[in-house]
Structure formats: structure tokens, C-alpha cells
Enzyme design. Structure first.
Site, short mmCIF file in Angstrom:
data_model
loop_
_atom_site.label_atom_id
_atom_site.label_comp_id
_atom_site.label_asym_id
_atom_site.label_seq_id
_atom_site.Cartn_x
_atom_site.Cartn_y
_atom_site.Cartn_z
N PHE A 50 40.47 37.86 34.11
CA PHE A 50 39.56 36.79 34.57
C PHE A 50 39.76 35.50 33.79
CE2 PHE A 50 37.31 40.90 35.22
CZ PHE A 50 37.49 40.95 36.59
N ASN A 103 48.91 40.58 51.74
CA ASN A 103 48.55 41.99 51.91
C ASN A 103 47.05 42.07 52.14
OD1 ASN A 103 47.61 44.65 51.38
ND2 ASN A 103 49.45 45.10 50.19
N GLU A 163 40.61 33.30 42.89
CA GLU A 163 39.41 32.65 42.37
C GLU A 163 38.43 32.16 43.42
OE1 GLU A 163 40.83 30.72 38.30
OE2 GLU A 163 42.41 31.05 39.74
#
Ligand code: MOS
Length: 700
Positions: free
Chosen positions: A237, A592, A666
Site C-alpha cells: 500500500f 485480467n 489505487e
């Protein structure tokens, strides 16, 4: 003109995670688990004051413990070659810059001995008064040179003050967000091994090459003598993009116990002072609009904190620069430098807190204008980027809002706050927009090797922090080579592989994928031109670099999205539940769908967590985060999360990269907190401008 794209076959398929079976079986090796001979274990010593210096050191009791190999303090620590990065330059003096800063460590035969012995080290301090309180009325706020991401600190167009004075409808509101901590499941972990060849690190990192680039000069090493290996990472993160002092401490300890690998895994509590955090923010937003609901002025002024020893300036207002058309506009960032650990990037640094403020303000302003919040946003949709004047490479925000409204059932909404009750619960719905810029970082290359068996090895020092890189890059390589995914064997996570930028800024697939596509094009061209289309017996190897793009200067490039939330607020207790979130994203072509859905779903979950739970409470008396564990730093768990629907538009970006993708790591977190806050207002009539939205703020 647009980027020459590749023919898509594997891209777009919901391929199962290539690393999935290993992870499920527990055989995927994370940094701390890498098998090494005779490891020693390091336990750090942390400062117990927020500012001052160490005046006395007594390590005798610790050193006398059986099994202790070394006790490290500033008195015996190796001198670093560079102390330019003050976060990394630990143990070079007795100075203490923040509470919890590493001031030493114990190396022992077992982790238990190291920890026990660490408790026996005696440090005396001379304490200075510390200053850890962020307030917008401080007289020492300053403007940084730039803000994170290389963005301008301030921007201005037109005359905001004049436009606000003339506007028919105005809003002036201040929004605040708390300090929040990156809490990946895998703590920061390192194994450091010194040999005659140099230094080898197994390290949980978002970028092996970035880690090496930061570390080598600190120790005065030729980067070629440093190898970083990191095939699997349990989340980051942002806290694992830039190295923190834990890596330095591990390398120093390994110098003291030469020939023994040293293992260090931070505890959860240590992470709250070591690996960065999202700065708290104080954000003033002023909006002006005409009677038709068209914005005439947008101002976003941000106050936030950094550490005295190292500047990190979160780019909180940058999202506001690109969202809505208004001729008069201004954004500013001001910092308070405090006796605190350095902040760092945390999922959507800038946009996550900044868009909470802007998108809450847009909801307030829509109500003030008597407009539906979706209609209000559509009325202020810009034709071109409102600050740079550049056209967008692609921008489908309006389509996201409309598609989201259709799927969410927005048209049935009664806009009156507090009108919808269900057995003691006040129910409401809210909407907010999302944006995230599209970054390309330089220095990406990939090598592809093909053998006569027709199998392709694809090599790049990329990172998979749980995002799906292993799988998505394999799909991209397969399409670029015009083979199947089974024909491709990917290798990532090692500085022995070609240079790669970090898994940061939602840029990974763009940067690494572009390098792979370039290498594949070169390989196929060379097979054709030099070998008549047949792989030679000795095989063939080429390296390609991510090409420069002429388009980054010609277009404004961003992903967009629309977030919808339904909340229930208990009329008596103020308890907030979020039974439903729905997001529609304009994120370009999806490589994907399975891993992408997981990324966006995870981002929205983190946004829910930001809205209702996450809050690092800094005790001003001591300068430390009081709730530094999972018992008291609350993160949304399964029981907190209701239905989350993730959708995306079937659009590709023609200019950003040859895959047509934008970036998805994000944007899922951006706007979620505002959608929830707006829904809370709709449910209750109470506007919470201060995150997290806890029940005390709803009991009025
Ligand atoms: Mo992301 S906060 O750029 O790792």
C-alpha cells in the site's frame, strides 16, 4: 494517431493467479521465510522520547545473555557513507528525532533471546520539548518546493476571490482526515547477508531496484554488489516503495555478525513508527457557482504535516486540479514540520484524502444549488483539462456516473435527508467521483529468451505485492509474443533481472508491460529478419526498453470512476453500517478481470475502512501512536463489509500504453469515503466533515 496496440487474446481473460496454488499451499516464500544457513535474529531498540538525545548507554546485561551475538547502538554502529536521507541515517549519533525511532538492536541466536535481551539495554536520555500537533493556525507552516509525484505546490487560474464574491451560491467548508497507517498483512521483513561478493537482501519490497538504488549509496556500495530478491510480497500500500530504517538496521547488524544472515521482521506495533503513514490533513474548500449550477470558482487549500528530519509533502489537492471546469481556481499545500516519523505514500496518496474533501463539498454544493449531485457533476464536466488545457487521452467520468446510477437504482432516490427509515435505522445513499493520474516511470527493461522448444522466458525486476503481477504480465507477454500463457515463464522480483520501476502509483502494468511488449516486438522482428521465422537451435535473447511516449506531453491522462454507497445509521446509537457499495471505473482495458476486480474491490474496502474506522491517535504528550495494534487501530473486517459491486466501462485508452490499460491499484479507494459521508448526510441530515465517521459525530 495512437499507440500501436497489440492484438488481444490472453489479455481480458480471467486467468487464475499463476502464484495462487503456491500461496494456498503455503509454499510461496516471503522474505522472512527464505531458507538461509544459520540465521541470526535482530530485535530493534526504539527511542522512548520524542525529541532529545541519548546521554548514556549500558548494554552489559544484554550482552551477557546466553545466545546474544551483538548489541548495536550508536556507539558501535558502522558509519554510513551517506546520511543525506535522515530517515535512513540511523545510529549515527545519539540524537532522537521521533518517538519509536530505532536507536539500536540486539542480534541473537533466536528471536526470543533477541527480544528478551533488548529489554535489558539501558539508555538514558536528555529530553527536549517536542512538537507534534498539526493545526492550521500554526505560524510556521511552509510551502514545500514541490509535492509528492513532482506536482506543483500551488496552482492558480483566474481570480478566485473575485469570483467567490460575485458567485450566486458559495460554499466554504473545512474537511479533516486523520493520520492513517499502512498495514499490509506481511510486516516489513528483511534477511541481510554480507559475503565477499557484497550484500544480498531478501526483503519485502514494492521494487527491488528502487530499494537497491536507495540502499547502495547509504552504505557506499557499488549497486552491482547489492542483490535484492523479493518474489512474493504480502501487501504494501505504499509503505514498501521507499526503504525505511528497518532495512538499514538489518544490514548494519549483519555487518556486526559477519558471515551470519540476519533476519528482521517488524512487529505490528513497530510498524506504527517505522514504515510511514498518511499525513493528517486539514482542507479548506471554497466553491462558487452561478444560478445554473455552473462552478465559477474552486479553491482547495491544504495543511498537513511532515517530519522535521525528512520532508514528505502529500499531493492532497492534485485531484481537484483536474476534476471540474471552473475558470477561477486555486490549490495550495502547506506543511508543518513536526517531531514525528516521516509520512509516506499510502494507497492513492493525495487523491484519497483530497477527494474526500472535494467530493463531500460537491455534494454540499449540489444541495445548495438544488441539483441532483450527479447532474451537478455533469454540468461541470470539462471539455479539456481545466488547468493544463490539454485534451484527455480518455475521460469517461460522465459515463461512469450514468452507468453507476442505472445499476445502483439512483433514479428512485428521494433527495430529502432523513426521509428514509427502516425499523430504527436511517437509510441514505450517496455518490462521489474518483480520479487517479496515470504515471509512467522511467527505467524499465525486459529480457525475453526463447529456446528451440518454443518456450519463452520473460525477465523483469517487477513486483507482485498481491496485485496479480505474475498473472497479468504473463498474459501481456503471451499476447505480445502471439503465443499462449502456457508458453511463457515469467521471472520477477530480483535485481539480477532487468531494471523495473516499483509497484507504485498504479503504474506497474503500464511500465513493465510496455517494456515486455517492446522486447517481444524486437524478438519477433529479429526471428523474422535473421532466422526466417524459426527459433535457432541455440535460442535467441533480446532486451527491450519501455519507449518514451510523445503522448504524455500532449494529453492529460487520468483514470476516473463513480462510487455509490448505501448506508444505515442507527437512529438511537449512531452506529453506521454500509450494506452496499457500487463502483464503476474508467480504467482502460482490463488485463485480467479476476485480479482487477480484486484490486478495485480491495480499494473500495480500504475506502470504507477510511470512511468509518482508520484513525491513528497521536498522543501529544508522548508523540507516539497510542492505538498501535489491530485491537485498537480498526480496519474494516468481513463483518463490516456488505455487498461491493465492481464494474468497469468497456473502453481502452488509446495513448497511454500498448495494452490500452490505465491502472487500477489505487483508484478504487478514491471517492469511497466521500460517497459514504454523502450517504450519511442523506440518511441523517448530518454532514460529517471529519474522518472517520464515528457514532459520536452522529449523536447530536
Ligand atoms: Mo502506491 S501508495 O503508489 O504504492
Amino acid at each position: 494517431m495512437s499507440v500501436t496496440s497489440i492484438t488481444v487474446r490472453a489479455i481480458g481473460a480471467p486467468v487464475d493467479r499463476i502464484d495462487g496454488p503456491e500461496k494456498v499451499k503455503g509454499t510461496a516464500t516471503y522474505a522472512f521465510e527464505q531458507p538461509v544457513d544459520r540465521p541470526a535474529y535482530l530485535y530493534p531498540l526504539q527511542a522512548t522520547i520524542a525529541a532529545g538525545r541519548i546521554t548514556g548507554v549500558d548494554t552489559s546485561a544484554a550482552a551477557a545473555e546466553p545466545g546474544v551475538l551483538a548489541v548495536l547502538t550508536h556507539e558501535n554502529a558502522p558509519k554510513l557513507a551517506s546520511t543525506d536521507d535522515a530517515e535512513l541515517a540511523i545510529l549515527q549519533s545519539g540524537e532522537v528525532a521521533f518517538r519509536g525511532q530505532f536507536v539500536g538492536g540486539v542480534v541473537a541466536e533466536t528471536p526470543e533471546i533477541a527480544r528478551q535481551a533488548a529489554s535489558l539495554v539501558r539508555l538514558d536520555y536528555e529530553e527536549r520539548a517536542h512538537d507534534v500537533e498539526l493545526r492550521s493556525d500554526r505560524d510556521d507552516l511552509y510551502a514545500p518546493e514541490r509535492v509528492n509525484g513532482g506536482f506543483e505546490t500551488d496552482t492558480a487560474r483566474g481570480d478566485v476571490e473575485a469570483a467567490l464574491a460575485l458567485a450566486a451560491i458559495t460554499l466554504d467548508a473545512t474537511y479533516t482526515t486523520p493520520m492513517e497507517h499502512n498495514n499490509p498483512m506481511e510486516p516489513h521483513a528483511t534477511i541481510a547477508i554480507w559475503t565477499d561478493e557484497g550484500l544480498t537482501l531478501y526483503c519485502a519490497t514494492q521494487g527491488v531496484h528502487v530499494l537497491r538504488a536507495f540502499l547502495a549509496p547509504v552504505f557506499g556500495l557499488d549497486p552491482q554488489r547489492v542483490r535484492v530478491i523479493s518474489p512474493h510480497v504480502g501487501g504494501g500500500f505504499g509503505s514498501k516503495v521507499y526503504p525505511h530504517a528497518d532495512v538499514i538496521l538489518a544490514v548494519m547488524a549483519a555487518q556486526l555478525v559477519a558471515s551470519r544472515p540476519v533476519k528482521l521482521a517488524l512487529t505490528r506495533q513497530q510498524m506504527f513508527s517505522q514504515v510511514g503513514y498518511r499525513t493528517p490533513t486539514i482542507q479548506r474548500i471554497r466553491l462558487g457557482a452561478d444560478t445554473g449550477g455552473r462552478l465559477t470558482a474552486v479553491a482547495h487549500d491544504v495543511v498537513e504535516q511532515t517530519a522535521k528530519i525528512k520532508e514528505f509533502a502529500e499531493q492532497t489537492a492534485v485531484g481537484t486540479r483536474t476534476m471540474y471546469a471552473a475558470p477561477n481556481r486555486r490549490t495550495t499545500h502547506r506543511l508543518a514540520a513536526l517531531d514525528v516519523p516521516p509520512p509516506t505514500i499510502m494507497r492513492a496518496p493525495g487523491e484519497a484524502p483530497g477527494m474526500f474533501a472535494l467530493e463531500s463539498a460537491m455534494d454540499e454544493m449540489a444541495i445548495a444549488c438544488g441539483l441532483d449531485p450527479i447532474e451537478f457533476r455533469i454540468r461541470n464536466e470539462p471539455d479539456v483539462d481545466p488547468e493544463s488545457g490539454l485534451p484527455y487521452s480518455s475521460r469517461y467520468l460522465v459515463a461512469c456516473l450514468r452507468e453507476g446510477a442505472r445499476r445502483f437504482g439512483w433514479e428512485q432516490r428521494d433527495p430529502t435527508p432523513g426521509a428514509w427509515r427502516d425499523r430504527g435505522w436511517l437509510v441514505g445513499t450517496g455518490v462521489a467521483a474518483s480520479t487517479y493520474p496515470m504515471f509512467r516511470f522511467p527505467g524499465n527493461a525486459a529480457t525475453i529468451r526463447v529456446g528451440p522448444d518454443g518456450r519463452y522466458a520473460v525477465l523483469i525486476g517487477a513486483a507482485d505485492i498481491g496485485t496479480g503481477t505474475w498473472t497479468a504480465l504473463t498474459q501481456i507477454a503471451a499476447d505480445a509474443l502471439e503465443v499462449t500463457v502456457e508458453d511463457v515463464e515469467l521471472q520477477i522480483g530480483d535485481t539480477a533481472l532487468p531494471m523495473a520501476s516499483p509497484a507504485g502509483g498504479s503504474s506497474g502494468i503500464t511500465c513493465w508491460g510496455s517494456a515486455i511488449v517492446e522486447a517481444a516486438r524486437t524478438l519477433r522482428a529479429r526471428l523474422e529478419s535473421d532466422h526466417g521465422g524459426t527459433v535457432p537451435a541455440e535460442g535467441l535473447e533480446v532486451t527491450g526498453e519501455m519507449p518514451d511516449s510523445p503522448y504524455t506531453e500532449q494529453f492529460s491522462m487520468h483514470a476516473f470512476g463513480a462510487q455509490f454507497a448505501e448506508v444505515r445509521v442507527h437512529a438511537d446509537t449512531g452506529e453506521v453500517r454500509v450494506p452496499r457499495l457500487l463502483g464503476v471505473f474508467d480504467a482502460g482495458r482490463i488485463i485480467n478481470p479476476k485480479t482487477a476486480r480484486s484490486q478495485l474491490h480491495g480499494g473500495m474496502t480500504m475506502g470504507l475502512s477510511m470512511a468509518l474506522h482508520e484513525d491513528s491517535v497521536l498522543d501529544p504528550r508522548f508523540g507516539h501512536v497510542a492505538n498501535h495494534d489491530f485491537a485498537e487501530y480498526h480496519i474494516a473486517t468481513n463483518a463490516d463489509v456488505g455487498s461491493i459491486e465492481v464494474h468497469w466501462l468497456d473502453e481502452e485508452d488509446p495513448y497511454f500504453n500498448p495494452m490500452g490499460s490505465k491502472g487500477i491499484g489505487e483508484i478504487g479507494i478514491v471517492g469511497t469515503a466521500a460517497a459514504i459521508a454523502n450517504a450519511v448526510h442523506h440518511a441523517t441530515g448530518i454532514r460529517v466533515r471529519d474522518l472517520p465517521i464515528t457514532l459520536d459525530k452522529l449523536l447530536q
